[in-house]
Design an enzyme around this catalytic site. Structure first.
Site, mmCIF file in Angstrom:
data_model
loop_
_atom_site.group_PDB
_atom_site.id
_atom_site.type_symbol
_atom_site.label_atom_id
_atom_site.label_comp_id
_atom_site.label_asym_id
_atom_site.label_seq_id
_atom_site.Cartn_x
_atom_site.Cartn_y
_atom_site.Cartn_z
ATOM 1 N N GLY A 344 -15.220 35.556 69.760
ATOM 2 C CA GLY A 344 -16.513 34.987 69.371
ATOM 3 C C GLY A 344 -17.250 35.966 68.497
ATOM 4 O O GLY A 344 -16.872 37.133 68.369
ATOM 5 N N PHE A 348 -25.023 40.305 67.094
ATOM 6 C CA PHE A 348 -24.900 41.694 67.515
ATOM 7 C C PHE A 348 -23.525 42.250 67.274
ATOM 8 O O PHE A 348 -23.309 43.434 67.352
ATOM 9 C CB PHE A 348 -25.220 41.827 69.002
ATOM 10 C CG PHE A 348 -26.682 41.764 69.258
ATOM 11 C CD1 PHE A 348 -27.587 42.219 68.303
ATOM 12 C CD2 PHE A 348 -27.164 41.266 70.449
ATOM 13 C CE1 PHE A 348 -28.944 42.169 68.543
ATOM 14 C CE2 PHE A 348 -28.524 41.226 70.687
ATOM 15 C CZ PHE A 348 -29.415 41.664 69.738
ATOM 16 N N GLY A 349 -22.578 41.393 67.041
ATOM 17 C CA GLY A 349 -21.240 41.901 66.830
ATOM 18 C C GLY A 349 -20.200 40.864 67.174
ATOM 19 O O GLY A 349 -20.509 39.684 67.350
ATOM 20 N N VAL A 351 -16.690 39.741 69.482
ATOM 21 C CA VAL A 351 -15.986 39.960 70.739
ATOM 22 C C VAL A 351 -14.501 39.723 70.499
ATOM 23 O O VAL A 351 -14.111 38.719 69.917
ATOM 24 C CB VAL A 351 -16.518 39.018 71.842
ATOM 25 C CG1 VAL A 351 -15.803 39.298 73.150
ATOM 26 C CG2 VAL A 351 -18.013 39.173 71.995
ATOM 27 N N ASP A 465 -31.603 34.848 79.306
ATOM 28 C CA ASP A 465 -30.955 33.964 78.343
ATOM 29 C C ASP A 465 -29.881 33.123 79.024
ATOM 30 O O ASP A 465 -28.712 33.146 78.645
ATOM 31 C CB ASP A 465 -30.371 34.775 77.194
ATOM 32 C CG ASP A 465 -30.179 33.913 75.949
ATOM 33 O OD1 ASP A 465 -30.756 32.791 75.901
ATOM 34 O OD2 ASP A 465 -29.448 34.351 75.045
#
Ligand SMILES: *[C@@H]1O[C@H](CO)[C@@H](O)[C@H](O)[C@H]1NC(C)=O
Ligand SMILES: *[C@@H]1O[C@H](CO)[C@@H](O)[C@H](O)[C@H]1NC(C)=O
Ligand SMILES: *[C@@H]1O[C@H](CO)[C@@H](O)[C@H](O)[C@H]1NC(C)=O
Ligand SMILES: *[C@@H]1O[C@H](CO)[C@@H](O)[C@H](O)[C@H]1NC(C)=O
Ligand SMILES: *[C@@H]1O[C@H](CO)[C@@H](O)[C@H](O)[C@H]1NC(C)=O
Ligand SMILES: *[C@@H]1O[C@H](CO)[C@@H](O)[C@H](O)[C@H]1NC(C)=O
Ligand SMILES: *[C@@H]1O[C@H](CO)[C@@H](O)[C@H](O)[C@H]1NC(C)=O
Ligand SMILES: *[C@@H]1O[C@H](CO)[C@@H](O)[C@H](O)[C@H]1NC(C)=O
Length: 662
Positions: A344, A348-349, A351, A465
């Site tokens: 994914g 933020f970055g 995976v 969240d």
């Protein structure tokens, strides 16, 4: 801090230097001599301290000491002159002598005398007895190598040059005095000092002139010798001071009863060098520290993003820190971050799936321009790292190298819940429909995880969240609360100032008060949980709303359900894919519970503990009004007042927020 260090170092150096300088001068006083004074003196064999005096040539009744020379020196030298500075020290010394010849008739003539000496070293010249007075011997007499200056008190006319058997003389490297004075004309007889108790002598030197004076208890003080004398021409820079005495054919006790000595100080070059040796390195160290500090500061000013190294300290300092990985190991584990292994991607970055020690893991690699700051990273590692619950995705480890931040999680083979309840329209793939039983288990799992975060762990944690894409499913379809999806929503973390109320969370899952307070609370987590339950039950997306004004939007899942509740048609909301395979009463209870969680007034929402009790059937669901109550502001959530202070603006952006002081 550096400046106080400099100050103390310099002060220390000055004090040390001062103390060392003091050593340069010599000052002592023996008002009398005791056995324990021996260690301050260098004493030749046969010389003893007896009857409060130094017996330089002792009187041993049964073993008369004839042809003997004795010496004492003070055990420390003093600096008489300095070549580099071209100065000579001055000194004063006073002492009491008592000389007692053996006057038995057979002894004739009486034996020799004694002397105050300044010598280059403390070796006692061999064969210096008899008329040599312990000063020189036949081979050193008259030699510059003797390096000795003496004030002699001679009780015998040993040879032609001696004026009589009762004189004071000044000797330089020789027994032949350069100046001698008979004491007879001053009414003093050295051989009869017992008559006056002692003869008191004063020797003074001012660097140029040597003065010798003497007195007794029956005579006043007479200046005997006053002679210009360049001691630096005959003696080395450092000299020892002391006394010598000798006997010849007859014995004679030569006693020193008191001795006081004062010299002026010349700063010793060696000690000065020592001072330099101490001070220079200290100053250099301090200077290099200052330079290093300035350089370090400057470097950090130029590269503010390199404030990362402290991450290591903060994480390692935390007792609950998970494992630290090496970057190269994680790169290897993910096949050099091969896009094929991508699970994914978010703001933020990315995976990646990886294999560490042949176990599947998920590796989150923060993008370098990620807005997730170091505080969030630290919070994530130290907070989540310490949490252990079967319904939480486990953080296995972390890595910070080459300014890259990476997190390692346990791998979830079944991806996230949203794929199952909403399907993946883009790929046209249809995941197998989850049965009601499975959906119930998932809801119960998420509720347990949240209850653990809110009430079960050491510090209260807010997830902030909760949504379908953050619920991971393991191979058994057990729910695990994770954060993979988070990255997509928290974009404003650059606004970390106190006044900025950054709204964190996902639209549709956010409680109405969030838009006013910008704060996450236990109640906002409960609200998001309610929305999640409605999604799971209905298979519908929560609908979007960003502003409070949009809140009555009919697209909103909460509003839609409340409308069905008013019409007593709530079961119409249930996902058609369930094909009515569920217990109606349980389903209604679930929907009412979800609505209660989504109550506009945070006070009215149940706690996660209560939610769990409803889910297990211990208590009935809370009563929910058929009309959706209006959102009234201010409606401070009960936990908000006490918790508000505990939020820092930084942690507000953190996906998991710690609440201390629970
Ligand atoms: C040392 O000082 C004396 C005066 O105190 C002076 O006459 C002499 O020239 C000096 N010697 C040197 C080498 O400076
Ligand atoms: C004189 O004294 C020195 C130093 O102690 C020694 O070396 C030397 O042999 C002595 N001379 C005689 C003649 O004893
Ligand atoms: C000692 O040496 C001096 C010369 O410095 C000389 O005049 C004197 O006669 C010598 N004394 C003896 C006893 O040899
Ligand atoms: C000094 O005293 C001794 C011993 O009493 C004596 O033999 C000698 O003559 C005296 N000397 C003088 C100058 O009086
Ligand atoms: C001097 O000292 C001697 C010996 O101690 C003593 O007998 C004498 O009385 C003293 N003379 C004076 C004037 O004090
Ligand atoms: C030595 O004596 C002379 C003359 O009596 C005097 O001027 C001088 O100050 C004295 N020196 C010392 C060091 O006492
Ligand atoms: C002392 O020494 C001298 C000269 O070496 C010698 O003649 C004399 O006999 C010695 N005296 C004694 C008592 O040993
Ligand atoms: C020695 O004595 C004189 C006069 O008593 C004094 O001025 C001088 O400072 C003294 N020197 C030392 C080194 O004590």
């Amino acid at each position: 801090m550096c400046f106080s260090k400099v100050f103390w170092s310099l002060l220390l150096a000055v004090l040390l230097g001062g103390a060392l300088t003091q050593v340069g001068c010599l000052d002592f006083n023996f008002p009398t001599f005791k056995k324990e004074d021996e260690h301050k003196l260098i004493i030749s064999e046969g010389t003893t301290i007896l009857m409060n005096a130094v017996q330089v040539t002792p009187d041993v009744a049964n073993d008369p000491i004839t042809n003997y020379s004795g010496h004492i020196f003070y055990n420390k030298p003093f600096r008489l002159w300095s070549k580099s500075k071209n100065i000579t020290a001055s000194f004063n010394t006073t002492f009491d002598l008592r000389i007692t010849p053996d006057l038995s008739p057979k002894q004739s003539p009486v034996g020799e005398g004694m002397a105050f000496i300044l010598a280059a070293d403390t070796t006692f010249p061999q064969k210096s007895e008899g008329h040599w007075l312990g000063i020189v011997n036949a081979s050193t007499n008259g030699s510059r190598q003797a390096k000795i200056v003496a004030v002699e008190f001679d009780t015998r006319k040993s040879y032609e040059e001696d004026i009589d058997d009762n004189h004071v003389g000044l000797d330089v490297n020789s027994i032949h005095s350069i100046e001698q004075v008979s004491l007879t004309r001053y009414g003093i007889n050295l051989s009869e000092t017992y008559l006056y108790d002692a003869i008191k002598v004063r020797v003074q030197y001012d660097g140029k002139v040597m003065n010798v004076s003497a007195k007794t208890n029956i005579t006043s003080e007479y200046k005997l010798i006053s002679l210009p004398l360049e001691l630096s021409s005959y003696l080395p820079e450092k000299v020892f001071v002391g006394f010598s005495a000798s006997t010849g054919n007859a014995i004679q006790t030569n006693c020193l009863r008191t001795w006081e000595f004062h010299s002026s100080d010349i700063v010793d070059e060696e000690l000065e060098m020592l001072w330099v040796w101490i001070t220079v390195p200290v100053v250099l160290i301090v200077l290099s520290m200052i330079v290093f500090y300035l350089y370090w500061q400057n470097k950090h000013r130029e590269q503010p993003e390199d404030a990362y190294p402290r991450i290591e300290d903060q994480i390692q300092g935390s007792s609950m820190a998970p494992q630290k990985f090496k970057f190269k190991d994680l790169r290897k584990a993910t096949g050099n971050f091969n896009p094929k292994n991508k699970l994914g991607k978010g703001g933020f970055g990315t995976v990646y799936k990886g294999f560490l020690a042949s176990k599947e893991v998920a590796v989150k690699r923060m993008s370098k321009d990620s807005s997730q700051g170091k505080q969030e990273f630290i919070a994530e590692v130290t907070t989540i790292g310490s949490l252990h619950h079967k319904n939480l995705v486990r953080l296995i480890g972390w890595c910070y190298e080459r300014r890259e931040l990476l997190l390692v999680y346990e791998f979830m083979p079944n991806c996230s819940l949203d794929k199952f309840i909403f399907g993946n329209e883009k790929l046209g793939m249809e995941e197998p429909t989850l049965s009601w039983e499975r959906r119930h288990t998932i809801i119960y799992g998420v509720a347990q995880a949240l209850d653990y975060l809110h009430n079960g762990c050491e510090k209260r944690v807010l997830h902030r969240d909760i949504k379908a894409s953050n619920i991971m499913l393991d191979s058994e379809f057990n729910a695990k609360l994770g954060d993979f999806g988070l990255a997509r929503t928290l974009q404003q973390s650059k606004n970390t100032h106190h006044t900025t109320k950054v709204i964190a969370g996902t639209p549709g899952y956010m409680a109405p008060e969030t838009f006013l307070t910008g704060r996450a609370t236990v109640e906002t987590d409960v609200y998001a949980f309610g929305v999640l339950v409605l999604e799971i039950v209905s298979g519908r997306k929560p609908g979007s709303q960003n502003e409070q004004s949009d809140y009555n939007n009919k697209n909103n899942i909460v509003y839609w359900l409340w409308d069905l509740h008013r019409q007593e048609r709530m079961l119409d909301a249930v996902d058609s894919r369930l094909s009515n395979e569920f217990d109606e009463e349980g389903m209604l209870s679930m929907l009412v519970l979800a609505l209660a969680c989504c109550h506009p007034n945070p006070h009215q929402r149940p706690s996660m503990r209560t939610v769990l009790q409803v889910l297990t059937g211990e208590v009935p669901p809370p009563l929910v009004p058929t009309e959706r109550p209006a959102f009234v502001w201010p409606a401070m959530p009960p936990s908000f007042k006490e918790d508000a202070e505990n939020f820092s603006s930084g942690s507000q952006l953190s996906p998991f927020t710690e609440l201390t002081g629970r």
